[in-house]
Design a protein around this motif. Structure first.
Motif, short mmCIF file in Angstrom:
data_model
loop_
_atom_site.label_atom_id
_atom_site.label_comp_id
_atom_site.label_asym_id
_atom_site.label_seq_id
_atom_site.Cartn_x
_atom_site.Cartn_y
_atom_site.Cartn_z
N ALA A 20 6.60 12.14 -10.53
CA ALA A 20 7.71 11.18 -10.58
C ALA A 20 7.38 9.96 -9.73
CB ALA A 20 8.99 11.85 -10.09
N PHE A 21 6.75 10.20 -8.59
CA PHE A 21 6.35 9.09 -7.71
C PHE A 21 5.31 8.22 -8.43
CE2 PHE A 21 4.86 6.74 -4.13
CZ PHE A 21 5.86 6.81 -3.17
N ALA A 22 4.38 8.87 -9.12
CA ALA A 22 3.33 8.13 -9.84
C ALA A 22 3.95 7.28 -10.95
CB ALA A 22 2.30 9.10 -10.42
N ALA A 23 4.96 7.81 -11.63
CA ALA A 23 5.61 7.05 -12.71
C ALA A 23 6.29 5.81 -12.13
CB ALA A 23 6.61 7.93 -13.45
N ASP A 24 6.94 5.96 -10.98
CA ASP A 24 7.58 4.81 -10.34
C ASP A 24 6.53 3.80 -9.86
OD1 ASP A 24 10.09 5.64 -10.84
OD2 ASP A 24 10.51 6.41 -8.83
N MET A 25 5.42 4.32 -9.35
CA MET A 25 4.34 3.43 -8.90
C MET A 25 3.82 2.61 -10.08
SD MET A 25 3.02 2.59 -6.07
CE MET A 25 2.58 3.61 -4.68
N GLY A 26 3.83 3.22 -11.27
CA GLY A 26 3.44 2.50 -12.49
C GLY A 26 4.35 1.30 -12.74
N ARG A 27 5.62 1.44 -12.43
CA ARG A 27 6.56 0.31 -12.60
C ARG A 27 6.25 -0.82 -11.62
NH1 ARG A 27 11.58 0.68 -11.48
NH2 ARG A 27 11.60 2.64 -10.31
N ASP A 86 -6.24 11.24 -3.76
CA ASP A 86 -7.69 11.14 -3.72
C ASP A 86 -8.27 12.49 -4.13
OD1 ASP A 86 -10.07 9.86 -3.34
OD2 ASP A 86 -9.80 9.49 -1.20
N ASN A 87 -9.52 12.51 -4.48
CA ASN A 87 -10.19 13.77 -4.87
C ASN A 87 -9.38 14.55 -5.92
OD1 ASN A 87 -12.34 13.32 -3.00
ND2 ASN A 87 -10.93 13.95 -1.37
N PHE A 88 -8.78 13.80 -6.83
CA PHE A 88 -8.01 14.35 -7.95
C PHE A 88 -6.84 15.23 -7.51
CE2 PHE A 88 -11.58 12.52 -10.02
CZ PHE A 88 -10.98 11.89 -11.10
N THR A 89 -6.27 14.92 -6.34
CA THR A 89 -5.00 15.54 -5.94
C THR A 89 -4.10 14.49 -5.29
OG1 THR A 89 -6.13 16.27 -3.94
CG2 THR A 89 -5.61 17.98 -5.55
N PHE A 90 -2.80 14.74 -5.37
CA PHE A 90 -1.82 13.86 -4.73
C PHE A 90 -1.94 13.99 -3.21
CE2 PHE A 90 0.59 14.24 -8.79
CZ PHE A 90 0.86 12.90 -9.00
N TYR A 91 -1.75 12.87 -2.49
CA TYR A 91 -1.53 12.98 -1.04
C TYR A 91 -0.22 13.73 -0.84
CZ TYR A 91 -4.95 9.16 -0.39
OH TYR A 91 -6.07 8.38 -0.38
N LYS A 92 -0.05 14.31 0.37
CA LYS A 92 1.16 15.09 0.66
C LYS A 92 2.42 14.25 0.44
CE LYS A 92 -1.23 18.12 3.78
NZ LYS A 92 -2.30 17.65 4.67
N GLY A 98 0.83 -1.21 0.00
CA GLY A 98 0.00 0.00 0.00
C GLY A 98 0.86 1.25 0.00
N TYR A 99 0.75 2.05 1.05
CA TYR A 99 1.43 3.36 1.13
C TYR A 99 2.94 3.16 1.24
CZ TYR A 99 2.48 8.05 3.01
OH TYR A 99 2.98 9.31 3.24
N LEU A 100 3.68 3.75 0.32
CA LEU A 100 5.13 3.66 0.36
C LEU A 100 5.70 5.05 0.69
CD1 LEU A 100 5.72 1.28 -2.67
CD2 LEU A 100 5.44 0.71 -0.25
N GLY A 101 6.75 5.06 1.51
CA GLY A 101 7.25 6.31 2.07
C GLY A 101 8.27 7.05 1.23
N SER A 102 8.77 6.41 0.16
CA SER A 102 9.77 7.08 -0.68
C SER A 102 9.84 6.37 -2.02
CB SER A 102 11.16 7.03 -0.03
OG SER A 102 11.65 5.70 -0.08
N SER A 139 -6.21 6.08 -10.75
CA SER A 139 -6.37 5.61 -12.12
C SER A 139 -6.02 6.73 -13.10
CB SER A 139 -7.82 5.13 -12.31
OG SER A 139 -8.16 5.09 -13.66
N PHE A 140 -6.49 7.93 -12.79
CA PHE A 140 -6.18 9.09 -13.63
C PHE A 140 -4.69 9.43 -13.57
CE2 PHE A 140 -5.63 13.75 -13.89
CZ PHE A 140 -5.88 13.90 -15.24
N LEU A 141 -4.11 9.41 -12.37
CA LEU A 141 -2.70 9.77 -12.22
C LEU A 141 -1.79 8.76 -12.94
CD1 LEU A 141 -2.71 10.88 -8.46
CD2 LEU A 141 -2.51 12.37 -10.46
N LEU A 142 -2.24 7.51 -13.01
CA LEU A 142 -1.42 6.47 -13.65
C LEU A 142 -1.59 6.44 -15.17
CD1 LEU A 142 -1.97 3.53 -11.12
CD2 LEU A 142 0.20 4.70 -11.54
N THR A 143 -2.78 6.84 -15.65
CA THR A 143 -3.05 6.67 -17.09
C THR A 143 -3.28 7.98 -17.84
OG1 THR A 143 -5.45 6.55 -16.78
CG2 THR A 143 -4.22 4.47 -16.63
N GLY A 144 -3.63 9.06 -17.10
CA GLY A 144 -3.99 10.31 -17.77
C GLY A 144 -5.39 10.27 -18.39
N GLU A 145 -6.15 9.19 -18.12
CA GLU A 145 -7.49 9.03 -18.70
C GLU A 145 -8.56 9.29 -17.64
OE1 GLU A 145 -8.63 8.49 -21.63
OE2 GLU A 145 -6.90 7.76 -22.75
#
Ligand code: PXL
Length: 265
Positions: free
Chosen positions: A122-129, A111-117, A78-82, A144-150
């Motif tokens: 760059a974090f989202a791109a790594d999460m995609g990996r 959530d709510n179309f914004t990143f958590y603090k 789930g939540y990763l710190g770095s 889903s939106f942050l990972l795909t842009g859709e």
């Protein structure tokens, strides 16, 4: 079933590991934990919280476990710190997942179309990996939106499916209503009832229950239905019982739904 749950410890405000342990235990799992960070509270809606990143400790814990020969039927992250932790978790599949085991990733980003603090593109791109090496991913509509842009969920599901065999987009709200978009052997939609409001920790309750159900032998469809029922009942109870929604779901008295489903299995 032996499960490794990788998530933070938020000491107050039920989410992450404080939710994963009881929920996965209700699924009959033996649960080991790999904490990613130690916080006084989660970061949603609180100010002044403490945050201790556990990167260095995670490497040491995993090196020790390797000497013990530990192997898991399910790894759930789930939540990763770095960003460094993302590469560590990618490597854990090879080191600790049994042959034929299941890797479930909740790509916690926002959530709510914004990143958590603390999270960004760059974090989202790594999460995609990380998503690309997993069997099941559980992004909410924002993730889903942050990972795909859709923003269109059918298109987003298709893009996620190109990365991971079994994506689930949770809490998807569109012209169809409210529900889950997912792919088992084909694209599917599960309509759900919605309770208005922002319920912190609901995603963690969902991901833990789903990982436990699918790891415990339920089909993807059955696991999603059982998980959705359990979450709905927990959210409904929370709406009645908990005035401050930052403190998480009152899911405890709804765990019987999971334990009884496993008894009948
Ligand atoms: O529930 C997701 C989550 C997990 N862990 C931490 C968080 C959040 C969401 O805000 O802040 C620390």
């Amino acid at each position: 079933m032996r499960v490794l749950a990788i998530n933070d410890i938020s000491c107050a405000g039920k989410c992450s590991l404080t939710v994963a342990l009881p929920v996965l235990s209700a699924c009959g799992a033996t649960v080991d934990i790999l904490p990613t960070a130690l916080l006084s509270t989660h970061t949603g809606g609180f100010t002044g919280y403490t945050f201790l990143n556990l990167d260095a400790e995670m490497y040491k814990i995993c090196d020790h476990w390797e000497t013990l020969g530990l192997k898991y039927d399910v790894i759930y992250s789930g939540y990763l710190g770095s960003r460094a932790q993302i590469d560590l978790v990618i490597g854990l599949k090879k080191r600790f997942l049994k042959e034929g085991g299941i890797f479930v990733v909740d790509p916690v980003l926002g959530d709510n179309f914004t990143f958590y603090k603390g999270f960004d593109e760059a974090f989202a791109a790594d999460m995609g990996r990380l998503c690309a090496v997993s069997d099941y991913i559980l992004p909410n509509e924002t993730e889903s939106f942050l990972l795909t842009g859709e923003r269109d969920f059918s298109k987003a599901l298709e893009k996620l499916r190109a990365v991971c065999p079994h994506p689930v987009i949770t809490g998807a709200e569109d012209a169809k209503g409210y529900g889950l978009y997912y792919f088992d052997d084909a694209p599917r939609y599960l309509p759900l009832k919605k309770i208005t409001g922002n319920f912190h920790g609901a995603g963690d309750v969902f991901a833990s229950a789903f990982a436990g159900c699918v790891g415990g032998g339920f089909s993807m469809e059955a696991a999603l239905k059982l998980t959705a029922d359990f979450c709905y009942a927990s959210i409904e109870r929370t709406a009645r019982e908990v005035p401050d929604r930052r403190y998480g779901l009152n899911y405890e008295r709804e765990l019987f739904r999971i334990t009884s489903a496993f008894r009948e299995q």
